[in-house]
Scaffold this motif. Sequence first.
Motif, PDB file in Angstrom:
ATOM      1  N   HIS A 176       0.827  -1.210   0.000  1.00  0.00           N
ATOM      2  CA  HIS A 176       0.000   0.000   0.000  1.00  0.00           C
ATOM      3  C   HIS A 176       0.859   1.258   0.000  1.00  0.00           C
ATOM      4  CE1 HIS A 176      -3.424  -2.561   0.501  1.00  0.00           C
ATOM      5  NE2 HIS A 176      -4.237  -1.518   0.556  1.00  0.00           N
ATOM      6  N   LEU A 177       1.947   1.233   0.759  1.00  0.00           N
ATOM      7  CA  LEU A 177       2.836   2.409   0.761  1.00  0.00           C
ATOM      8  C   LEU A 177       3.393   2.644  -0.638  1.00  0.00           C
ATOM      9  CD1 LEU A 177       4.786   1.858   4.116  1.00  0.00           C
ATOM     10  CD2 LEU A 177       3.367   3.851   3.566  1.00  0.00           C
ATOM     11  N   LEU A 178       3.790   1.543  -1.278  1.00  0.00           N
ATOM     12  CA  LEU A 178       4.374   1.687  -2.620  1.00  0.00           C
ATOM     13  C   LEU A 178       3.345   2.232  -3.618  1.00  0.00           C
ATOM     14  CD1 LEU A 178       6.506  -1.581  -2.815  1.00  0.00           C
ATOM     15  CD2 LEU A 178       7.357   0.773  -2.739  1.00  0.00           C
ATOM     16  N   GLN A 179       2.108   1.736  -3.469  1.00  0.00           N
ATOM     17  CA  GLN A 179       1.076   2.212  -4.410  1.00  0.00           C
ATOM     18  C   GLN A 179       0.675   3.654  -4.141  1.00  0.00           C
ATOM     19  OE1 GLN A 179      -2.045  -0.597  -3.698  1.00  0.00           O
ATOM     20  NE2 GLN A 179      -0.817  -2.276  -4.523  1.00  0.00           N
ATOM     21  N   ASN A 180       0.963   4.107  -2.930  1.00  0.00           N
ATOM     22  CA  ASN A 180       0.460   5.406  -2.508  1.00  0.00           C
ATOM     23  C   ASN A 180       1.559   6.464  -2.445  1.00  0.00           C
ATOM     24  OD1 ASN A 180      -2.226   6.154  -1.866  1.00  0.00           O
ATOM     25  ND2 ASN A 180      -1.523   6.707   0.199  1.00  0.00           N
ATOM     26  N   GLY A 181       2.598   6.281  -3.181  1.00  0.00           N
ATOM     27  CA  GLY A 181       3.662   7.279  -3.220  1.00  0.00           C
ATOM     28  C   GLY A 181       4.540   7.284  -1.978  1.00  0.00           C
ATOM     29  N   GLY A 182       4.507   6.178  -1.198  1.00  0.00           N
ATOM     30  CA  GLY A 182       5.432   6.073  -0.067  1.00  0.00           C
ATOM     31  C   GLY A 182       4.884   6.517   1.268  1.00  0.00           C
ATOM     32  N   VAL A 183       3.682   7.105   1.286  1.00  0.00           N
ATOM     33  CA  VAL A 183       3.082   7.518   2.568  1.00  0.00           C
ATOM     34  C   VAL A 183       1.636   7.050   2.653  1.00  0.00           C
ATOM     35  CG1 VAL A 183       4.350   9.574   3.345  1.00  0.00           C
ATOM     36  CG2 VAL A 183       2.709   9.750   1.460  1.00  0.00           C
ATOM     37  N   LEU A 184       1.172   6.905   3.882  1.00  0.00           N
ATOM     38  CA  LEU A 184      -0.224   6.489   4.089  1.00  0.00           C
ATOM     39  C   LEU A 184      -0.738   7.158   5.350  1.00  0.00           C
ATOM     40  CD1 LEU A 184      -0.724   2.610   3.835  1.00  0.00           C
ATOM     41  CD2 LEU A 184      -1.829   4.356   2.464  1.00  0.00           C
ATOM     42  N   ASP A 185      -1.985   7.545   5.335  1.00  0.00           N
ATOM     43  CA  ASP A 185      -2.622   8.050   6.544  1.00  0.00           C
ATOM     44  C   ASP A 185      -2.943   6.888   7.463  1.00  0.00           C
ATOM     45  OD1 ASP A 185      -2.759  10.689   6.242  1.00  0.00           O
ATOM     46  OD2 ASP A 185      -4.981  10.787   6.272  1.00  0.00           O
ATOM     47  N   VAL A 186      -2.942   7.133   8.767  1.00  0.00           N
ATOM     48  CA  VAL A 186      -3.268   6.056   9.701  1.00  0.00           C
ATOM     49  C   VAL A 186      -4.626   5.429   9.342  1.00  0.00           C
ATOM     50  CG1 VAL A 186      -3.651   5.486  12.131  1.00  0.00           C
ATOM     51  CG2 VAL A 186      -1.943   7.181  11.513  1.00  0.00           C
TER      52      VAL A 186
END
Length: 443
Positions: free
Chosen positions: A291-301
């Motif tokens: 998910h981090l990779l798909q999301n540009g390296g960041v994710l909201d909690v």
Amino acid sequence: MDRRKYIENPYRPGAGHKPPHFAGRNRELSHFKQLLRQNFTTENLLITGLRGMGKTVLVGQLRTLAEREGWVWIGNDLSESASLSEDRMALRILTDVSDGLTRVLTHHNESRDGRYASHRNDDKDVPLPFEALRNMYEQAPGLPSDKLRHVLSRLGSMVNHAKARGIVFAYDEAQCLHDHAERNEYPMSMLIETIASLQKNEGVAQCLLVLSGLPQVFDALTETRTYTERMFHVINLDRLSRSEAYAAFMTPLSDLMPPLFAHPDLIEKVVDLTGGYPYLIQFFGKELVDHLLQNGGVLDVDQFPSDSVIDRLDSGLFAARWNRTTDKQRDVLKLIASRPNTSSPDFSAQDIASIKDSDLTSAQATQVLQALCERGLIYRTRHGRYAFTVPMSETMILRRFRNQAEVEESRQNALGLALAGPIEQPKAIESAESKRKRWSWFR
Ligand SMILES: Nc1ncnc2c1ncn2[C@@H]1O[C@H](COP(=O)(O)OP(=O)(O)O)[C@@H](O)[C@H]1O
Ligand SMILES: [Mg+2]
């Protein structure tokens, strides 16, 4: 350059997959080390635990330790052994012996400065290929167990030749091996009696038996002719502690940060979600990195885990067993999952019958529990009680009922709306609480 493109997801959810960071199990490893260092082996090891608790991976670690301490490791997986006869079992053991010894002797022949002595080709103690072991077995007198003992008791010189301390016989998925009194076949008895007899007999190679399997391996063992509690040190693998789970999850992740970034709150949340269950550490670790990779390296909690992650988990871990149950059995599963004392892992038919909402007698509860055993959702414990085969089954059951109730509620609402006519309804705003419920694995 985007470094994220080159990131390989390090987590390894899956049976027997070596984790990127092996956490905990220190007590188990040091006990095994002591066993390896005793001069006369009298105690063997039995590792039990639910699926995904890390038995196979731990056995792999024991192997590394044993080989480092100069033992020959001979092992296999018994998952296809449900109907083995004594004769077939003996031949399987000989195949494993032949593979194990050949590996050790060939290896040390190649690397002469290794721990084991190299062997010369003119030596009469050349590694015995399977055919030679089988001939020895077939020519020996007596029953399969006598023949097997005869062959194994002659391995001493080969083990000495390899300058090894002894042999570890390691069998995983041991719950699959059973005696069959009705057919007069006792392969499980043969295995443990053979090892016990070699251990009593000075002058033959030292050996140590490691069995691992689901908790019901006890049933197979206690049914054998000569099983004694003293023969095994029992390790029941449980979840990892929180700090161990944190290390198992965080060590591989920290190698990827940067370029990935996970907020400490998100990390804490994921460690809580795993509940210290090794499979879940790998599962959620892999999903988070994806998910981090798909999301540009960041994710909201709040973005993790998404519904699709939970659905994937549920369908991998639980759904197949659940789908084989009847409505009546599901009602009983719901009773079990909402029993007052869920902190105790096991329960009896009597416990189920005495739950407030239960209309079952103890005898009826016993019947349903037996049917659930046959479907693989629960198993009978050593003490004649019952427990779930998949960790966190209670949570998954309640989640299903909650989902079902939600579906029913929305169906009723839709029906109500339809009956009331096409009146514009304000769209319900999802409360923080209901949002949280969707991901909260621990109720
Ligand atoms: N000590 C551990 N630390 C981190 N991950 C682990 C550990 N033990 C097991 N795992 C992971 O848990 C999963 C299940 O392990 P496995 O050995 O196959 O369990 P079992 O044999 O009990 O079914 C694998 O993905 C493995 O990588
Ligand atoms: Mg396993």
